[in-house]
Design a protein around this motif. Structure first.
Motif, PDB file in Angstrom:
ATOM      1  N   LEU A  97      26.298  29.571  24.611  1.00 48.79           N
ATOM      2  CA  LEU A  97      27.001  30.616  23.654  1.00 48.79           C
ATOM      3  C   LEU A  97      28.313  30.238  23.575  1.00 48.79           C
ATOM      4  O   LEU A  97      28.912  29.717  24.645  1.00 48.79           O
ATOM      5  N   PRO A  98      29.012  29.982  22.286  1.00 51.21           N
ATOM      6  CA  PRO A  98      30.250  29.659  22.136  1.00 51.21           C
ATOM      7  C   PRO A  98      31.223  30.599  22.656  1.00 51.21           C
ATOM      8  O   PRO A  98      31.235  31.735  22.067  1.00 51.21           O
ATOM      9  N   MET A  99      31.609  30.661  23.956  1.00 49.60           N
ATOM     10  CA  MET A  99      32.665  31.681  24.738  1.00 49.60           C
ATOM     11  C   MET A  99      33.720  30.768  24.827  1.00 49.60           C
ATOM     12  O   MET A  99      33.677  29.744  25.571  1.00 49.60           O
ATOM     13  N   ALA A 100      34.743  31.550  24.887  1.00 52.04           N
ATOM     14  CA  ALA A 100      36.073  31.063  25.452  1.00 52.04           C
ATOM     15  C   ALA A 100      35.957  31.014  27.041  1.00 52.04           C
ATOM     16  O   ALA A 100      35.193  31.836  27.539  1.00 52.04           O
ATOM     17  N   PRO A 101      36.405  29.985  27.762  1.00 50.32           N
ATOM     18  CA  PRO A 101      36.433  29.990  29.103  1.00 50.32           C
ATOM     19  C   PRO A 101      37.007  31.556  29.844  1.00 50.32           C
ATOM     20  O   PRO A 101      38.023  31.880  28.982  1.00 50.32           O
ATOM     21  N   PRO A 102      36.421  31.904  30.803  1.00 52.31           N
ATOM     22  CA  PRO A 102      36.909  32.952  31.338  1.00 52.31           C
ATOM     23  C   PRO A 102      38.293  32.809  31.781  1.00 52.31           C
ATOM     24  O   PRO A 102      38.662  31.860  32.046  1.00 52.31           O
ATOM     25  N   THR A 103      39.108  33.805  31.346  1.00 50.43           N
ATOM     26  CA  THR A 103      40.626  33.884  31.896  1.00 50.43           C
ATOM     27  C   THR A 103      40.921  34.035  33.336  1.00 50.43           C
ATOM     28  O   THR A 103      40.205  35.272  33.679  1.00 50.43           O
ATOM     29  N   PRO A 104      41.426  33.453  33.973  1.00 55.31           N
ATOM     30  CA  PRO A 104      41.750  33.859  35.624  1.00 55.31           C
ATOM     31  C   PRO A 104      42.300  35.246  35.535  1.00 55.31           C
ATOM     32  O   PRO A 104      43.145  35.415  34.678  1.00 55.31           O
ATOM     33  N   ALA A 105      42.037  35.873  36.421  1.00 59.37           N
ATOM     34  CA  ALA A 105      42.705  37.112  36.720  1.00 59.37           C
ATOM     35  C   ALA A 105      44.031  36.688  36.984  1.00 59.37           C
ATOM     36  O   ALA A 105      44.485  35.996  37.807  1.00 59.37           O
ATOM     37  N   PRO A 106      44.888  37.481  36.255  1.00 64.62           N
ATOM     38  CA  PRO A 106      46.489  37.388  36.498  1.00 64.62           C
ATOM     39  C   PRO A 106      46.935  37.383  37.864  1.00 64.62           C
ATOM     40  O   PRO A 106      46.314  38.529  38.531  1.00 64.62           O
ATOM     41  N   ALA A 107      47.864  36.914  38.402  1.00 65.45           N
ATOM     42  CA  ALA A 107      48.128  37.083  39.691  1.00 65.45           C
ATOM     43  C   ALA A 107      48.925  38.357  39.773  1.00 65.45           C
ATOM     44  O   ALA A 107      49.319  38.877  38.844  1.00 65.45           O
ATOM     45  N   THR A 108      48.600  39.101  41.164  1.00 65.83           N
ATOM     46  CA  THR A 108      49.731  40.316  41.289  1.00 65.83           C
ATOM     47  C   THR A 108      50.904  40.095  41.655  1.00 65.83           C
ATOM     48  O   THR A 108      51.046  39.093  42.470  1.00 65.83           O
ATOM     49  N   ILE A 109      51.848  40.923  41.230  1.00 62.14           N
ATOM     50  CA  ILE A 109      53.124  40.631  41.868  1.00 62.14           C
ATOM     51  C   ILE A 109      53.651  42.128  42.323  1.00 62.14           C
ATOM     52  O   ILE A 109      53.129  43.065  41.936  1.00 62.14           O
ATOM     53  N   THR A 110      54.712  41.833  43.187  1.00 63.49           N
ATOM     54  CA  THR A 110      55.063  43.191  43.811  1.00 63.49           C
ATOM     55  C   THR A 110      56.656  43.423  43.466  1.00 63.49           C
ATOM     56  O   THR A 110      57.298  42.389  43.655  1.00 63.49           O
ATOM     57  N   LEU A 111      56.762  44.779  43.179  1.00 63.09           N
ATOM     58  CA  LEU A 111      58.045  44.995  42.875  1.00 63.09           C
ATOM     59  C   LEU A 111      58.552  46.388  43.377  1.00 63.09           C
ATOM     60  O   LEU A 111      57.636  46.872  43.944  1.00 63.09           O
ATOM     61  N   GLU A 112      59.621  46.886  43.251  1.00 61.63           N
ATOM     62  CA  GLU A 112      59.859  48.121  43.942  1.00 61.63           C
ATOM     63  C   GLU A 112      60.464  48.966  42.921  1.00 61.63           C
ATOM     64  O   GLU A 112      61.406  48.771  42.194  1.00 61.63           O
ATOM     65  N   ILE A 113      60.164  50.251  42.692  1.00 60.73           N
ATOM     66  CA  ILE A 113      60.481  51.137  41.681  1.00 60.73           C
ATOM     67  C   ILE A 113      60.702  52.482  42.444  1.00 60.73           C
ATOM     68  O   ILE A 113      59.653  52.970  43.205  1.00 60.73           O
ATOM     69  N   ASP A 114      61.943  53.033  42.077  1.00 60.29           N
ATOM     70  CA  ASP A 114      62.227  54.143  43.053  1.00 60.29           C
ATOM     71  C   ASP A 114      61.986  54.233  44.365  1.00 60.29           C
ATOM     72  O   ASP A 114      61.671  55.180  44.886  1.00 60.29           O
ATOM     73  N   GLY A 115      62.078  53.111  45.104  1.00 60.36           N
ATOM     74  CA  GLY A 115      61.920  53.099  46.463  1.00 60.36           C
ATOM     75  C   GLY A 115      60.549  53.012  46.900  1.00 60.36           C
ATOM     76  O   GLY A 115      60.001  52.616  48.257  1.00 60.36           O
ATOM     77  N   ARG A 116      59.610  52.723  46.008  1.00 59.22           N
ATOM     78  CA  ARG A 116      58.016  52.644  46.105  1.00 59.22           C
ATOM     79  C   ARG A 116      57.760  51.268  45.920  1.00 59.22           C
ATOM     80  O   ARG A 116      57.969  50.577  44.865  1.00 59.22           O
ATOM     81  N   GLU A 117      56.759  50.719  46.620  1.00 62.23           N
ATOM     82  CA  GLU A 117      56.548  49.374  46.323  1.00 62.23           C
ATOM     83  C   GLU A 117      55.252  49.551  45.218  1.00 62.23           C
ATOM     84  O   GLU A 117      54.441  50.296  45.521  1.00 62.23           O
ATOM     85  N   VAL A 118      55.373  48.729  44.307  1.00 59.11           N
ATOM     86  CA  VAL A 118      54.457  48.539  43.278  1.00 59.11           C
ATOM     87  C   VAL A 118      53.651  47.335  43.013  1.00 59.11           C
ATOM     88  O   VAL A 118      54.400  46.386  43.028  1.00 59.11           O
ATOM     89  N   GLN A 119      52.397  47.197  42.854  1.00 56.60           N
ATOM     90  CA  GLN A 119      51.992  46.076  42.507  1.00 56.60           C
ATOM     91  C   GLN A 119      51.230  46.083  41.335  1.00 56.60           C
ATOM     92  O   GLN A 119      50.506  46.924  40.734  1.00 56.60           O
ATOM     93  N   VAL A 120      51.655  45.089  40.411  1.00 54.47           N
ATOM     94  CA  VAL A 120      51.148  44.847  38.990  1.00 54.47           C
ATOM     95  C   VAL A 120      50.606  43.520  38.795  1.00 54.47           C
ATOM     96  O   VAL A 120      51.187  42.441  39.413  1.00 54.47           O
ATOM     97  N   ALA A 121      49.969  43.304  37.719  1.00 51.78           N
ATOM     98  CA  ALA A 121      49.552  41.955  37.214  1.00 51.78           C
ATOM     99  C   ALA A 121      50.640  41.528  36.635  1.00 51.78           C
ATOM    100  O   ALA A 121      51.564  42.071  35.955  1.00 51.78           O
TER     101      ALA A 121
END
Ligand SMILES: Cc1cc2nc3c(=O)[nH]c(=O)nc-3n(C[C@H](O)[C@H](O)[C@H](O)COP(=O)(O)O)c2cc1C
Ligand code: SF4
Ligand code: SF4
Ligand code: SF4
Ligand code: FES
Ligand code: FES
Lengths: 312, 635
Positions: free
Chosen positions: A23-47
């Motif tokens: 089927l004509p389909m776009a190649p699967p996009t790799p899942a974006p890497a996760t990054i870690t930052l700190e918000i209000d002193g809490r560790e947060v992981q987001v794409a």
């Protein structure tokens, strides 16, 4: 689709070729890497690629926003969503700033609270925000008192622009969030009937030379109405009912359906009051529309209430 | 794009002005005569070359303004059609600029500066003598203007006459009578080089603005008043193009190494290291790059770039050429503020002469590298000096700043990596390369190296542009400028212009270096040193500064769009001498407004809009009660 149900007659059924396995389909996009930052002193992981606003939302930190809408390009003009980013001289708009690994962000520091409060006060003292949902709550949260700028503070008060049968523009309620301009332009409609004109406090949303809408390029898709956060742009039906004092959101129901005008299949949300349709929107997360409609789906509902004529 | 553009007919003059820039329209579709046989059944794909030139939008609007004196809706529609830009966006762009009139206006307009330096010198009297602002008499009118960049000659006015060959005339010092006399000059034939007299007459003229002119020790101003600004040969005889020769010997990496060794930092206000900026652009993978010379000089009190461009235009072009070769750019733009017609004309002549001599064009000085320069004119908007706003303006959009990151070195003009430098920065480059980075760095102190231009104005005996190394003091500059003008003591000095800050008389001995001023919470900004004696109306000056920011905010972000208005209102309330409690409230309000504008505005305009006012109030200057003028009517 075979000759199984042969009634004995000499019929040959055409067998379609098997479907292509590829089927004509776009190649699967790799899942974006996760990054870690700190918000209000809490560790947060987001794409990777998420905004600071997304990151805040992912841990349940509510951020006020006025000019942001997920279906539009961020213009970061209202500045009510600012957060403090360690190492940055100024506060940064969370709606537009991408999260980066290692960032340290504060969403409720004194600087953040002061700027959010001032933005709300500056808007509240110059614009009629009485029909903007959430704003009153944010004003309370940040202890904003727009009245402290005095009774003589300049405002954008002006007469309502009521120049066509479908919607009115009440720019006394306009916070200049640019959303309608984006929706009318490359983010949705590509009609470019309206743009920001003038400069500074005189900046405003306008058609060319402020001509009335019927003389402009407007195609009455109403997509600008759909994105306006303050009810500066409203259906004529709503405007008339509000004028008569009959607009009663608490008596309104919403029903999702599919527009019957053409084959695109836009999702319509019909807002009805006392058994009559009073306005039509489309859900922002409807995959077909992303909240956008055309003139027919948006405004073509009067016939529903028409009395059947003659032979029905 | 499927645009709906009204079919309104521009006047012959409007059409001629646009066609002179864009060429004649090719068919009925873009505003020409409709030929049914040709135009009737065509479907075109894409845009013709000229239609894809949105960057010509502002030049087209300016062309109509210059020709007719105002721009009608029909003219805007015609431009929209020619360039395939939505009419609403054309309107949005045209209504952004002070110098574009969208209502019928007479051909002659006197722009009378009422900004701080001119206010000091009696601009309000000039305005009062001129009668009602905007009143039309005898085909002329007058308008108040923010700083015209002529502060050394304050009070100043600029007369502009629209026509097929538009003319302009500077009137400084301005009086109502002098403005009336200058009317004859703008009614006469255009002569862009009228100011460039020869020999001693030229030097005398220049010395009104640059008292040091002709002094052999000058570096940046060495040629000012000495050479004929229209002569490439004269420029070369006086050391011109030695910097380019050296740059070619050094190669790109060598130039960057010299700039870094010389520790040259930008003179546009932000003091960013120039070598780092050029290197960042040179290192981009994207091959299309641009060099932009920021000549929008609109900071009140600043006039250094105007003088460099008017009297040593080749130096600016040479600096840009070196930037182009080093950064690997083939195209450069000079964005000259609209109020500088003479500077633009002399730069254009210099570009033409350099191109004719093979110093610009397809093969710069035999290197095989291509680099050329184009001039663009601003149209009255301080904000367009902010680099990203300048890009938007140049690309044909509203001059609203973009959010950073991304920075111009990666995503700049037309989305490409861009070197953007101030005029004075670029003029420093040949000086630095000729002297060598080490010798350049030996001047000044610390991170503030090389020669510096100071725009000295206000209550001094000889206002003007002065060259001195970094590290001199205001007292030194006062001595150069002959002391105060009225024999009164200095009360305050505004450093860095409206976006800078006030210092008191106790700061006269602080060295004018980046770090020296940072230590006292001030900034040198664009090099403004505006002196106020104890007779100055400082509260009035603060109100004028507040009005400046209110007028010049682009309107994009809330803290600045509304905050500058609230700041202005609060100062007016204070001027009415309210009771003490109300004063305290308004002071607190100003402090909170300042903090929010500094923290939450998108760009440097909003971020600095409260700086001068807050610094003055903190010093107890400009207090409407305590600080009224000590002499009646003195300014
Ligand atoms: C409101 C505002 C106005 C500015 N105006 C100018 C200007 O007129 N000329 C200028 O060179 N830089 C101006 N700048 C600074 C530019 O954004 C930019 O930093 C500068 O052109 C970089 O050149 P430089 O590194 O050579 O100083 C302005 C900045 C702001 C925020
Ligand atoms: S109704 Fe549609 S076309 Fe008209 S202004 Fe709004 S977005 Fe633009
Ligand atoms: S009309 Fe509404 S959507 Fe448009 S700028 Fe104003 S507030 Fe925003
Ligand atoms: S700070 Fe002022 S000038 Fe800068 S973007 Fe905001 S409104 Fe525009
Ligand atoms: S919501 Fe982020 S700036 Fe408006
Ligand atoms: S020219 Fe008037 S203040 Fe600069």
């Amino acid at each position: 689709m075979s000759a199984d149900h042969d009634d004995g007659a000499d019929r040959v059924w055409f067998e379609p070729p098997p479907r292509s396995v590829r089927l004509p389909m776009a190649p699967p996009t790799p899942a974006p890497a996760t990054i870690t930052l700190e918000i209000d002193g809490r560790e947060v992981q987001v794409a990777d690629g998420s905004s600071l606003l997304d990151a805040c939302a992912s841990i349940g930190v509510e951020t006020p926003t006025l000019c942001f809408l997920k279906t539009l390009t961020p213009v970061n003009a209202c500045r009510v969503c600012v957060v403090e980013l360690e190492g940055s001289r100024t506060l940064v708009p969370s709606c537009a700033r991408k999260a980066e690994a290692g960032m340290k962000v504060h969403t409720d520091s004194p600087r953040v609270r002061l700027s959010r409060k001032l933005v709300l006060e500056l808007l509240g003292s110059s614009v009629d925000l009485s029909q903007a949902p959430d704003v009153a709550r944010w004003m309370a949260r940040y202890d904003a008192h727009p009245e402290r700028f005095g009774a003589d503070a300049a405002t954008v008060a002006q007469p309502v622009k009521d120049d066509n049968d479908l919607y009115v523009r009440d720019y006394a309620r306009c916070i200049l969030c640019y959303k309608c301009v984006e929706a009318c332009g490359t983010d949705a409609q590509n009609t470019f009937a309206i743009a920001v004109a003038g400069r500074g406090f005189d900046a405003r949303v306008a058609t060319e030379a402020d001509v009335p809408l019927p003389a402009s390029a407007c195609v009455y898709c109403g997509n600008c109405i759909g994105v306006c956060p303050t009810n500066a742009l409203v259906f004529k039906s709503e405007h008339v009912m509000r004028g008569k004092g009959t607009w009663a959101p608490e008596r309104q129901t919403t029903t999702d359906t599919i527009c019957s005008y053409c084959g695109v299949g836009c999702t319509l949300t019909l807002h009805a009051q006392d058994g009559r349709i009073v306005k039509v929107t489309s859900p922002l997360d409807a995959s077909v529309t992303e909240g956008n409609l055309c003139i027919k789906g948006r405004f073509g509902f009067d016939f529903v209430d028409d009395e059947p004529a003659g032979d029905g | 794009m499927d645009l709906r553009i009204p079919h309104s007919e521009p006047s012959p003059d409007e059409r001629a002005a646009v066609d002179a820039l864009l060429g004649a329209p090719a068919s009925g579709w873009d505003g020409g005569d409709r030929d049914v046989a040709l135009d009737g059944r065509v479907a075109r794909r894409g845009l013709r070359a000229i239609e894809a030139r949105r960057d010509l939008l502002l030049p087209a609007i300016e062309a109509v303004q210059a020709r007719v004196g105002w721009v009608s809706k029909a003219a805007l529609d015609y431009i929209a059609r020619r360039l395939t830009v939505p009419p609403a966006e054309v309107w949005g762009v045209a209504s952004f600029y002070h110098l574009i009139d969208l209502e019928p206006a007479p051909p002659v307009v006197a722009h009378v500066c009422d900004d701080i330096a001119c206010r000091n010198a009696g601009a309000e009297d000039v305005c009062a003598a001129l009668g009602a602002e905007g009143a039309v008499a005898d085909g002329a009118t007058w308008k108040r203007s923010p700083c015209l960049g002529l502060c050394e000659l304050a009070p100043a006015a600029l007369l502009v006459r629209a026509g097929a060959t538009p003319t302009t005339e500077v009137v400084a010092p301005a009086t109502a009578a002098a403005i009336a006399t200058a009317r004859a000059a703008v009614d006469g034939p255009a002569d862009a080089s009228a100011g460039a007299r020869r020999g001693d007459a030229r030097l005398d003229e220049v010395r009104r603005s640059v008292p040091q002119a002709g002094d052999a020790s000058l570096q940046l101003l060495a040629r000012v008043g000495v050479v004929d600004p229209g002569s490439l040969d004269d420029y070369r005889r006086h050391g011109g193009y030695r910097g380019l020769t050296r740059a070619i010997e050094l190669g790109g990496a060598g130039v960057i190494a010299e700039l870094t060794a010389g520790r040259l930092v930008g003179r546009g206000g932000a003091a960013f290291p120039t070598g780092r900026k050029w290197q960042a652009v040179a290192g981009q993978t994207e091959r299309t790059r641009y060099v932009v010379c920021n000549a929008d000089e609109s900071e009140p009190g600043t006039f250094k770039d105007r003088i460099l461009m008017e009297w040593d235009p080749f130096a600016v072009i040479e600096g840009m050429t070196i930037a182009g070769l080093t950064a690997g750019a083939e195209h450069g733009y000079v964005y000259v503020r609209g109020e500088y017609p003479v500077a633009a004309a002399r730069l254009q002549a210099a570009i033409d002469a350099a191109r004719a001599a093979g110093l610009l064009g397809a093969d710069v000085a035999g290197t095989g590298a291509r680099f050329d320069v184009e001039i663009r004119r601003g149209a009255g908007a301080y904000i367009c000096g902010e680099e990203t706003s300048l890009f938007n303006s140049l690309e044909g959009f509203r001059g609203e700043p973009r959010s950073k990151p991304p920075y111009p070195v990666a995503v700049g003009l037309f989305g490409k990596p861009t070197v953007v430098n101030n005029v004075e920065t670029l003029a420093n480059v040949p000086v630095l390369l000729t002297a060598g980075g080490a010798a350049f760095a030996a001047q000044g102190s610390g991170t503030s190296t090389g020669p510096k231009l100071y725009c000295v104005s206000g209550h001094v005996a000889r206002p003007g542009l002065y060259e001195a190394p970094f590290g001199v003091t205001v007292r030194d500059l006062l001595a150069l400028a002959g002391g105060t003008s009225r024999g009164r003591p200095v009360r305050a000095v505004l450093l860095g212009g409206a976006a800078g800050s006030f210092v008191g008389a106790d700061a006269l001995d602080v060295p004018l270096t980046l770090e020296g001023l940072r230590a006292i919470g001030a900034t040198l900004g664009s090099g403004v040193v505006m002196v106020f004696d104890d007779g100055a109306d400082l509260p009035g000056v603060l109100r004028r500064i507040a009005q400046f920011f209110r007028d010049e905010s682009c309107g994009q972000c809330v803290p600045c769009r509304v905050g500058t208005v609230r700041q202005d209102e609060a100062l007016h309330r204070l001027a009415a001498r309210p009771p003490a409690a109300a004063v305290a409230d308004d002071r607190a309000l100003l402090a909170e407004l300042g903090q929010a504008m500094r923290d939450a505005s998108i760009c440097g305009l909003g971020q600095t809009a409260s700086a001068a006012i807050e610094s003055a109030l903190a010093l107890g200057l400009g207090d409407p009660v305590a600080d009224a003028p000590t002499t009646g009517g003195a300014r």
